[in-house]
Each structure stands twice: as structure tokens, then as C-alpha cells.
Motif scaffolding. Sequence first.
Motif, short mmCIF file in Angstrom:
data_model
loop_
_atom_site.label_atom_id
_atom_site.label_comp_id
_atom_site.label_asym_id
_atom_site.label_seq_id
_atom_site.Cartn_x
_atom_site.Cartn_y
_atom_site.Cartn_z
N PHE A 156 10.56 13.05 14.82
CA PHE A 156 11.29 13.37 13.60
C PHE A 156 10.44 13.16 12.36
CE2 PHE A 156 14.70 12.48 16.62
CZ PHE A 156 15.53 13.57 16.41
N VAL A 157 9.40 12.33 12.47
CA VAL A 157 8.58 12.02 11.30
C VAL A 157 7.79 13.25 10.86
CG1 VAL A 157 6.66 10.61 10.46
CG2 VAL A 157 8.44 9.57 11.88
N TYR A 158 7.16 13.95 11.83
CA TYR A 158 6.39 15.12 11.41
C TYR A 158 7.23 16.39 11.37
CZ TYR A 158 5.53 15.12 16.50
OH TYR A 158 5.65 15.05 17.86
N LEU A 159 8.52 16.29 11.69
CA LEU A 159 9.40 17.43 11.41
C LEU A 159 9.58 17.63 9.91
CD1 LEU A 159 12.36 17.23 13.97
CD2 LEU A 159 10.63 19.01 13.78
N ILE A 160 9.52 16.53 9.14
CA ILE A 160 9.76 16.62 7.70
C ILE A 160 8.67 17.43 7.00
CG2 ILE A 160 10.12 15.29 5.60
CD1 ILE A 160 11.12 12.99 7.40
N ILE A 183 0.86 -1.19 0.00
CA ILE A 183 0.00 0.00 0.00
C ILE A 183 0.90 1.23 0.00
CG2 ILE A 183 -1.77 1.26 1.27
CD1 ILE A 183 -2.63 -1.39 2.50
N PRO A 184 0.77 2.11 -0.97
CA PRO A 184 1.70 3.25 -1.10
C PRO A 184 1.36 4.41 -0.17
CG PRO A 184 0.16 3.28 -2.92
CD PRO A 184 -0.18 2.05 -2.12
N LEU A 185 1.38 4.15 1.14
CA LEU A 185 1.05 5.21 2.10
C LEU A 185 2.02 6.37 2.00
CD1 LEU A 185 0.16 3.09 5.27
CD2 LEU A 185 -1.42 4.22 3.69
N GLY A 186 3.32 6.06 1.85
CA GLY A 186 4.31 7.12 1.76
C GLY A 186 4.11 7.99 0.54
N PHE A 229 0.15 14.37 -1.02
CA PHE A 229 -0.70 15.28 -0.26
C PHE A 229 0.07 16.53 0.15
CE2 PHE A 229 -2.32 16.58 3.99
CZ PHE A 229 -3.56 17.05 3.58
N VAL A 230 1.29 16.35 0.65
CA VAL A 230 2.12 17.49 1.03
C VAL A 230 2.47 18.35 -0.18
CG1 VAL A 230 4.34 18.19 2.03
CG2 VAL A 230 3.03 16.33 3.07
#
Length: 284
Positions: free
Chosen positions: A142-146, A10-13, A19-20
Motif C-alpha cells: 500500500f505504501v508504493y500504491l500512493i 529526519i524529514p524522510l516523508g 521528490f514526487v
Amino acid sequence: MLDWITDHKIPLGLWLRDFVNQLTTHGQNVFDTISLVLGSLIDGLTSLLSAVPPLVFILLVAGGAWLLHRSLALAGFAILSLLLIVNLGYWTETIQTLSLVFCATLVCVVIGVPLGIAAAHRPWVYTALRPFLDLMQTIPTFVYLIPTLVLFGLGAVPGLISTVIFAVPAPIRLTYLGISAVPVSLREAASAFGATKRQLLFKVELPHALPTIMAGVTQCIMLSLSMVVIAALVGADGLGKPVVRALNTVNIGMGFEAGLAIVILAILLDRICKAPEPRRAKGR
């Protein structure tokens, strides 16, 4: 044996990346406005606090600690600990950290307390919020820092946004718990005397839940302070910068001094912001 699962990933990334990208393409003006407003708030508060001479600031903090808690020990600790920070040469960074923490706490309270009240009055709201609160508290920071870095650029604003995401579940949950814990008898008594929903909220529920809500605010301050080092990685000023610099240069002394300043600030804020202990009557 599991190849058939991994071959259909599943291509969640990819979905999140697209979306971003859509946000940056179509909503950049909105994010620039948010960045300008929040950046101005942080810079204004930093300038205001920096305009106060350090010794005057220390005396004001000690005086406020004594007025809130009537504790000479706490006032003395405030004076000695802040003088130590001045002696170590991290006063400017401490003021910058305080500005970031205060702004993050203000945003968290403005968002969290109304959401907590709504969740307590409407169970479906809390049911809908709970998965997001769990995600915000458990996902590595760190994940939502990106995405915040991509949307808001380098500086204090992505650090502030990341701090708010990490800390806002505390006031939401504790406000929800405080309002939910109001005894039914109190609500019924207020309703029997003709209290409206607004009067019931402001004169019964919020005063009864205030200690729990303040515990949420204190926890929010501590969580915000714990984010200063991580926020420094995206350009936020404060005590996190010398820690990151010491890590990059393997400077043990600088890392210990900056870390000690963070610990002192955390202890001081925790002692000052906690609810004052009730005074005992004389003769007991």
C-alpha cells in the motif's frame, strides 16, 4: 530521555513528497506517455482474449496444458475449473486479471532477466541491487500504491506498476542464482573451444540456468496474481474488484466466489507454467 532524538526528526516523508511533486511537475509528459503505452498494451491484450469465445478459450488452455505436460488430469482440471468460473459469472473479470498478470510478467521478465544476468557477471551490480530488492519485497504494497496513483492516476496502469515493483525481484534473484550456478568447468570448456562471450551466454549459461529462470518466471506470475485485489483499490479491473466490492458491502457470498476464482486461476497457472517433469524411460 529520547526527546532530543524525536525533536530532530529526519524529514524522510517530506523529502519523498517533494521528490514526487517534482516528478509530477517536470515529468508529467513522460508518465502520461508510459501510462498510454501500458494502458494500450493491457487493453489490447484484454480485447484479444475477450474476442475468443469462452468454450474455445477453455479448450485451447486444456490443449496447451496437455501438450506441455502430457497430463489428461491437468487438462481435465483446466476444463472443469474454467467452466466453474464461467458458471459463477466471473469470466470477464478472469480475462481482465489474466491480461494484467501477463503484462506484468512480461515487463518483469524484460527488466528482471537482463538485470539478473548483469548481476551474475558483475558482483558489484548485485551488491548495489540487493538493498533495493529487499526493500521492494518487504515494504507494504500500500505504501508504493500512493506514489504510483499520484504519478499515473486511476486505472490499470498504477496497478500494473505496483505489481511489477512487487514481483520483479523474483526473476532478478533467480536469474542471478541460475547464471551464478553454471559450473566453472562448462565455462572453461566453452572458452577452450573459442566461444565468445555472447556464445557463452546464449549457448552455455542460459540453457543451463533455464530451469531456475523459469522458476523465477512462475514465481513472478504467482506474485502478480496475488496483487489483483490490491490493484483493484487503484482502479484496475479484474477479479479484485468483486472482492473489494464484497468487502465494502459485507457480501460473504460474492467475496467467496471471487476469491475461489482467484484460487482456481492461481492453481491452474502454477500447474501449467511449472517445468514439465522428465519422462521415465520404458522398462524402468
